[in-house]
Enzyme design. Structure first.
Site, PDB file in Angstrom:
ATOM      1  N   ARG A 256      57.934  56.689 -45.920  1.00 25.70           N
ATOM      2  CA  ARG A 256      57.996  55.229 -45.949  1.00 25.70           C
ATOM      3  C   ARG A 256      58.673  54.777 -47.243  1.00 25.70           C
ATOM      4  NH1 ARG A 256      52.727  56.772 -44.496  1.00 25.70           N
ATOM      5  NH2 ARG A 256      52.130  56.238 -42.349  1.00 25.70           N
ATOM      6  N   LYS A 280      49.506  56.049 -47.663  1.00 26.73           N
ATOM      7  CA  LYS A 280      48.606  54.905 -47.574  1.00 26.73           C
ATOM      8  C   LYS A 280      47.179  55.319 -47.926  1.00 26.73           C
ATOM      9  CE  LYS A 280      51.070  52.311 -43.969  1.00 26.73           C
ATOM     10  NZ  LYS A 280      50.950  51.754 -42.603  1.00 26.73           N
ATOM     11  N   HIS A 348      62.325  51.798 -42.389  1.00 25.07           N
ATOM     12  CA  HIS A 348      61.382  52.383 -41.438  1.00 25.07           C
ATOM     13  C   HIS A 348      62.079  52.894 -40.176  1.00 25.07           C
ATOM     14  CE1 HIS A 348      57.053  52.898 -41.380  1.00 25.07           C
ATOM     15  NE2 HIS A 348      57.059  52.725 -40.080  1.00 25.07           N
ATOM     16  N   ARG A 351      62.486  56.574 -40.131  1.00 24.88           N
ATOM     17  CA  ARG A 351      61.242  57.272 -39.793  1.00 24.88           C
ATOM     18  C   ARG A 351      61.105  57.390 -38.275  1.00 24.88           C
ATOM     19  NH1 ARG A 351      56.194  58.277 -42.230  1.00 24.88           N
ATOM     20  NH2 ARG A 351      54.361  57.791 -40.959  1.00 24.88           N
ATOM     21  N   HIS A 374      50.346  60.531 -39.570  1.00 23.20           N
ATOM     22  CA  HIS A 374      49.597  59.481 -38.895  1.00 23.20           C
ATOM     23  C   HIS A 374      48.113  59.829 -38.890  1.00 23.20           C
ATOM     24  CE1 HIS A 374      53.315  58.056 -36.414  1.00 23.20           C
ATOM     25  NE2 HIS A 374      53.211  57.433 -37.570  1.00 23.20           N
ATOM     26  N   TYR A 383      55.720  57.115 -29.253  1.00 25.80           N
ATOM     27  CA  TYR A 383      57.029  57.764 -29.161  1.00 25.80           C
ATOM     28  C   TYR A 383      57.213  58.510 -27.849  1.00 25.80           C
ATOM     29  CZ  TYR A 383      57.500  56.737 -34.112  1.00 25.80           C
ATOM     30  OH  TYR A 383      57.585  56.089 -35.312  1.00 25.80           O
TER      31      TYR A 383
END
Length: 403
Positions: A256, A280, A348, A351, A374, A383
């Site tokens: 990111r 994150k 993004h 990604r 994730h 996806y």
């Protein structure tokens, strides 16, 4: 005669001119910037002499008065307070200029300070994400603090007010923007409840913004376009070397923008061929360091990265050299799009392109989730819709339709 011969005169700033010049050079400013700052210093010195001001009398108010006079002589090229910031910071460090008196914090400021600590320390949010929440909170509370009897802006908050605010928000914003506004408001309301400022958890009572989840395919890029973006940053200039390092981090590792900006020199383990990613919620993951990524990073660090006390890898191009911000990472991608002749996309999108290519090459969702880091496999499941060939094999005929 040199234009900077004034530094040997008798003005109030003359005694600091040579040291200021050295400070600018040491910070890495090019000769043109040094000349610009010294010229502005000279104009300020002349004005102070005419006004009879000493260096210790400089302040934000006197700076505005100086800029107003300067604007009257050449209104098309008026410097701003930001242009004077390096000089004022230098004078404060020298003890010649007094620091601006701190403003008295209001009850709302105290509340926002507690909210900031909650976001960063308790929830583990990045500073940029916390800043977004704080910007909304300040705007929301400032609207209420103007009412009589309200000190922080949170007193007497009711569910009817919250619902009314969201209805007004939905009327003026698109769905995605309204969802973000709702998330910002929900976070503030939960903090107010946990702090005992309001009696009910109004955040839990907020209905979500109505939208169909998964109604569209994930936006992506073809691998040919990704290769064109990376190729558009080939070159030996500082900007091209830096931009190529940023692009391969985004495109080959799926980082990111904030993760690229947070990367530090010590996060790259050259011997082990690994890189530490600070994601994150303070999550840290180690990823393999592909040869292409390592070559781009080493080329930038060894040949283009300016000297800087910061341990962050990616720095700004111009002095004073500081760590780059996540929003500037997106600007790097957009400039590469222009050079490659492609429509502008955000950071993004690369990604998404990596996830799509992994799926096309036969990778399963668990592998993609591991690479993209994730926390929930449901995030990666989106996806699966990109693989249209696999979807055709499981599609059922529509009832009543002809074969």
């Amino acid at each position: 005669m040199r234009k900077d011969c004034w530094i040997r005169g008798e003005g109030p700033l003359v005694a600091y001119a040579e040291a200021f010049r050295g400070n600018l050079v040491e910070a890495g400013h090019p000769a043109t910037s040094v000349k610009h700052y010294l010229l502005l210093m000279r104009r300020l010195d002349l004005w102070m002499g005419l006004e009879g001001l000493a260096v210790g009398e400089l302040s934000g108010a006197t700076a505005l008065a100086f800029l107003e006079v300067l604007g009257g002589t050449n209104p098309k090229r008026v410097p701003t307070l930001a242009s004077l910031a390096p000089l004022f910071e230098f004078l404060r460090l020298q003890g010649a200029m007094c620091a601006e008196p701190p403003s008295v914090p209001t009850p709302m400021d105290d509340l926002l300070g507690d909210y900031s600590r909650h976001l960063i320390q308790d929830r583990g949010l990045a500073a940029t994400t916390a800043g977004r929440y704080l910007t909304f909170a300040r705007r929301f509370l400032a609207e209420r603090v103007a009412r009589p009897g309200s000190a922080t802006g949170a007193e007497g908050l009711t569910s009817a007010e919250v619902h009314g605010y969201m209805l007004r928000t939905l009327a003026r914003l698109k769905v995605e923007s309204a969802k973000r506004e709702a998330a910002d408001l929900r976070a503030l309301l939960r903090f107010l409840y946990l702090s005992g400022i309001i009696d009910a958890d109004l955040g839990a009572a907020m209905p979500p913004v109505a939208t169909w989840r998964g109604r569209s395919l994930p936006a992506t890029l073809a691998q040919a376009d990704v290769a064109a973006l990376v190729a558009a940053c080939q070159g030996s200039t500082t900007s091209r070397r830096r931009d190529r390092a940023v692009l391969v981090l985004l495109a080959r590792l799926g980082l990111r923008a904030g993760e690229v900006a947070a990367l530090e020199l010590g996060d790259i383990d050259w011997r082990a061929g690994e890189i530490l990613v600070r994601g994150k919620a303070r999550r840290q993951d180690r990823l393999p360091l592909p040869a292409e990524v390592g070559e781009a990073l080493s080329d930038y660090i060894c040949n283009a990265r300016p000297p800087c006390a910061s341990r962050r890898v990616v720095l700004t191009l111009y002095a004073p050299f500081v760590p780059i911000r996540p929003c500037s990472i997106t600007s790097i991608v957009q400039r590469a799009c222009k050079r490659a002749g492609l429509p502008e996309v955000g950071a993004h999108r690369l990604r998404h392109a990596l996830a799509t290519e992994m799926l096309r090459q036969g990778g399963d969702l668990a592998e993609i989730a591991q690479v993209l880091r994730h926390a929930d496999l449901a995030t990666t499941a989106g996806y699966a819709k990109v693989d249209r060939a696999a979807l055709r094999s499981v599609v059922r005929p529509w009832p009543g339709a002809r074969p």
